[in-house]
Write an enzyme that holds these catalytic residues in place. Structure first.
Site, PDB file in Angstrom:
ATOM      1  N   ASP A 222       1.986   4.148   2.654  1.00 57.77           N
ATOM      2  CA  ASP A 222       0.924   4.988   2.074  1.00 57.77           C
ATOM      3  C   ASP A 222       1.493   6.101   1.183  1.00 57.77           C
ATOM      4  O   ASP A 222       1.576   5.936  -0.026  1.00 57.77           O
ATOM      5  CB  ASP A 222       0.024   5.546   3.186  1.00 57.77           C
ATOM      6  CG  ASP A 222      -1.393   5.859   2.698  1.00 57.77           C
ATOM      7  OD1 ASP A 222      -1.711   5.565   1.535  1.00 57.77           O
ATOM      8  OD2 ASP A 222      -2.190   6.404   3.486  1.00 57.77           O
ATOM      9  N   ASP A 223       1.881   7.223   1.796  1.00 54.27           N
ATOM     10  CA  ASP A 223       2.442   8.363   1.051  1.00 54.27           C
ATOM     11  C   ASP A 223       3.677   8.843   1.811  1.00 54.27           C
ATOM     12  O   ASP A 223       3.634   9.859   2.516  1.00 54.27           O
ATOM     13  CB  ASP A 223       1.400   9.486   0.953  1.00 54.27           C
ATOM     14  CG  ASP A 223       0.148   9.021   0.232  1.00 54.27           C
ATOM     15  OD1 ASP A 223       0.178   8.929  -1.003  1.00 54.27           O
ATOM     16  OD2 ASP A 223      -0.846   8.716   0.912  1.00 54.27           O
TER      17      ASP A 223
ATOM     18  N   HIS B   1       1.259   4.793  -2.535  1.00 53.23           N
ATOM     19  CA  HIS B   1       0.856   5.563  -3.720  1.00 53.23           C
ATOM     20  C   HIS B   1       2.125   6.192  -4.274  1.00 53.23           C
ATOM     21  O   HIS B   1       2.767   6.993  -3.585  1.00 53.23           O
ATOM     22  CB  HIS B   1      -0.139   6.653  -3.338  1.00 53.23           C
ATOM     23  CG  HIS B   1      -1.355   6.109  -2.649  1.00 53.23           C
ATOM     24  ND1 HIS B   1      -2.543   5.881  -3.298  1.00 53.23           N
ATOM     25  CD2 HIS B   1      -1.554   5.727  -1.360  1.00 53.23           C
ATOM     26  CE1 HIS B   1      -3.431   5.400  -2.448  1.00 53.23           C
ATOM     27  NE2 HIS B   1      -2.851   5.297  -1.263  1.00 53.23           N
TER      28      HIS B   1
ATOM     29  N   HIS C 134      -9.478   1.060  -0.869  1.00 51.95           N
ATOM     30  CA  HIS C 134      -9.387   1.741   0.419  1.00 51.95           C
ATOM     31  C   HIS C 134     -10.785   1.685   1.056  1.00 51.95           C
ATOM     32  O   HIS C 134     -11.782   2.002   0.390  1.00 51.95           O
ATOM     33  CB  HIS C 134      -9.026   3.217   0.230  1.00 51.95           C
ATOM     34  CG  HIS C 134      -7.578   3.464  -0.071  1.00 51.95           C
ATOM     35  ND1 HIS C 134      -6.919   2.847  -1.099  1.00 51.95           N
ATOM     36  CD2 HIS C 134      -6.669   4.288   0.529  1.00 51.95           C
ATOM     37  CE1 HIS C 134      -5.651   3.273  -1.116  1.00 51.95           C
ATOM     38  NE2 HIS C 134      -5.473   4.141  -0.134  1.00 51.95           N
TER      39      HIS C 134
ATOM     40  N   GLU D 127     -10.813   3.737   6.378  1.00 53.11           N
ATOM     41  CA  GLU D 127      -9.735   4.647   6.806  1.00 53.11           C
ATOM     42  C   GLU D 127     -10.432   5.773   7.571  1.00 53.11           C
ATOM     43  O   GLU D 127     -10.302   5.900   8.774  1.00 53.11           O
ATOM     44  CB  GLU D 127      -8.966   5.185   5.593  1.00 53.11           C
ATOM     45  CG  GLU D 127      -7.885   6.216   5.931  1.00 53.11           C
ATOM     46  CD  GLU D 127      -7.232   6.846   4.684  1.00 53.11           C
ATOM     47  OE1 GLU D 127      -7.801   6.755   3.577  1.00 53.11           O
ATOM     48  OE2 GLU D 127      -6.147   7.465   4.844  1.00 53.11           O
TER      49      GLU D 127
ATOM     50  N   HIS E 280       0.854  -1.191   0.000  1.00 54.42           N
ATOM     51  CA  HIS E 280       0.000   0.000   0.000  1.00 54.42           C
ATOM     52  C   HIS E 280       0.890   1.240   0.000  1.00 54.42           C
ATOM     53  O   HIS E 280       1.298   1.725   1.052  1.00 54.42           O
ATOM     54  CB  HIS E 280      -0.927  -0.033   1.236  1.00 54.42           C
ATOM     55  CG  HIS E 280      -1.873   1.118   1.339  1.00 54.42           C
ATOM     56  ND1 HIS E 280      -2.983   1.085   2.181  1.00 54.42           N
ATOM     57  CD2 HIS E 280      -1.919   2.321   0.721  1.00 54.42           C
ATOM     58  CE1 HIS E 280      -3.649   2.224   2.077  1.00 54.42           C
ATOM     59  NE2 HIS E 280      -3.006   2.999   1.205  1.00 54.42           N
TER      60      HIS E 280
HETATM   61  N1  ADE Z   1      -4.441   8.724  -2.063  1.00 55.55           N
HETATM   62  C1  ADE Z   1      -3.196   8.812  -1.599  1.00 55.55           C
HETATM   63  N2  ADE Z   1      -3.157   8.486  -0.293  1.00 55.55           N
HETATM   64  C2  ADE Z   1      -4.421   8.178   0.075  1.00 55.55           C
HETATM   65  C3  ADE Z   1      -5.033   7.754   1.282  1.00 55.55           C
HETATM   66  N3  ADE Z   1      -4.342   7.596   2.411  1.00 55.55           N
HETATM   67  N4  ADE Z   1      -6.359   7.560   1.286  1.00 55.55           N
HETATM   68  C4  ADE Z   1      -7.062   7.731   0.173  1.00 55.55           C
HETATM   69  N5  ADE Z   1      -6.537   8.108  -0.986  1.00 55.55           N
HETATM   70  C5  ADE Z   1      -5.222   8.331  -1.037  1.00 55.55           C
HETATM   71 ZN    ZN Z   2      -3.628   4.848   0.584  1.00 51.38          ZN
END
Ligand code: ADE
Ligand code: ZN
Length: 351
Positions: free
Chosen positions: A290-291, A31, A209, A212, A29
């Site tokens: 994630d990011d 992006h 997703h 969350e 996971h």
């Molecule tokens: N796009 C990038 N990161 C995300 C996240 N944590 N939740 C939903 N969309 C995303």
């Molecule tokens: Zn994500």
């Protein structure tokens, strides 16, 4: 149920950080647009003549104070605006793959958001070719296996997602599955029932997703209506005990992102994160970044922060690494090879 309840290992506490890095694991996971560091955003902006609304790298980084998912997404989409050419997508993905190698990742399944680029006039082909070249180079030069998962933006319409799928079909062999990301609240999984049904017919892997920021019901709908194989995040499943039982019984993986959850205020602090509770309930939990450029660290940083905040031990480490390998979309044979390497790594550290 999870086939491997928490094992115990005698590993010196001081050796835990090195073990967390050395153990072979998968990241499921991440992006790729969320790996764009401010320095690279500025370098690409200059290379492409794109005007940014922040005067400096420091000013941009200082803006990374988020209150919820949407406050992050606004900055994340602005950051992605510097990506125009195939080389930009390559450079972004290559930078991440180098970090992945450093963090002991043997396999990664990268999310990418084509609509973020095609709606700015960047052709789908440019995006996927740049990313694919980086994945191929990772395999040959780094020994890291990398695949792509195309995500649909849930704040856009299902028609837009269907159109994106059509654009992607000539490149069907270059991605292994589809996902669903962006603003969760108010955009339930069922909004994308038709496009996911089509992807299922095409034999693509399916993830989404859910849970969350959205309720447990979104997780149920992602499973029942979209037929996803993994849930991205999923931490709000605890609000529905019957759902927790179902996830445990089916061994459905949750790709949890601890630092992301803290940065986006899903939990106030790491000590309050429910990851340990989820593991204790037999759920197939994995740790992911994630990011990473926006949330304070790549995979190893996520492991370190989680282990410290929740006082986890080597048994948890083994379970988390093994879950990530088992939940990946590779053949059973390849998984078995990595699990052997995982066992060897633990044997070395326990000695
Ligand atoms: N796009 C990038 N990161 C995300 C996240 N944590 N939740 C939903 N969309 C995303
Ligand atoms: Zn994500």
């Amino acid at each position: 149920m999870n086939s491997h309840p928490l094992p115990t290992f005698r590993v010196e506490r001081d050796a835990l950080p090195a073990l967390l890095k050395a153990m072979p694991k998968a990241e499921l996971h991440m992006h790729i647009e969320g790996s764009l560091e401010p320095e690279l955003i500025f370098a690409l902006a200059q290379r492409n003549g794109v005007q940014l609304s922040y005067p400096s790298v420091e000013a941009l980084r200082a803006a990374y104070a988020f209150t919820d998912l949407q406050s992050f997404l606004d900055i994340y989409y602005a950051g992605a605006s510097v990506l125009l050419k195939e080389a930009d997508f390559f450079d972004m993905a290559w930078a991440y793959l180098l970090k992945a190698k450093e963090d002991g990742i043997v396999h990664t399944e990268l999310f990418f958001d084509p609509q973020t680029h095609t709606e700015r006039g960047v052709p789908f082909e440019v995006v996927i070719k740049g990313l694919t070249r980086a994945c191929e180079q990772a395999r040959t030069e780094l020994g890291v296996s990398a695949s792509l998962i195309m995500c649909f933006l849930r704040h856009l319409s299902e028609e837009d997602a269907l159109k994106t799928l059509e654009e992607a079909l000539p490149y069907r062999d270059l991605f292994i599955g589809v996902g669903l990301d962006s603003s969760e609240r108010g955009h339930p999984p069922e909004k994308f029932a038709r496009v996911f049904a089509r992807c299922r017919e095409l034999g693509l892997h399916l993830v989404a997703h859910a849970g969350e920021e959205g309720p447990a019901q979104y997780i149920i709908n992602a499973l029942d209506i979209l037929h996803v194989e993994r849930i991205d995040h999923g931490v709000r499943c605890v609000e529905d005990p019957a759902l927790v039982k179902r996830l445990a019984e089916h061994g459905t993986a949750l790709t949890v992102c601890p630092l992301s959850n803290i940065k986006l205020c899903v939990f106030d602090k790491m000590e309050q994160h429910n990851l340990k509770t989820l593991l204790d309930q037999g759920l197939k939990v994995t740790i992911n970044s994630d990011d990473p450029a926006y949330f304070g660290g790549y995979l190893h940083a996520n492991f370190l922060a989680t282990f410290e905040g929740l006082d986890l031990d080597a048994g948890h480490a083994y379970t988390l690494a093994r879950n990530s390998l088992e939940a990946s979309f590779v053949s059973d044979e390849v998984k078995a090879g990595w699990i052997r390497q995982l066992d060897e790594t633990f044997a070395r550290f326990a000695a």
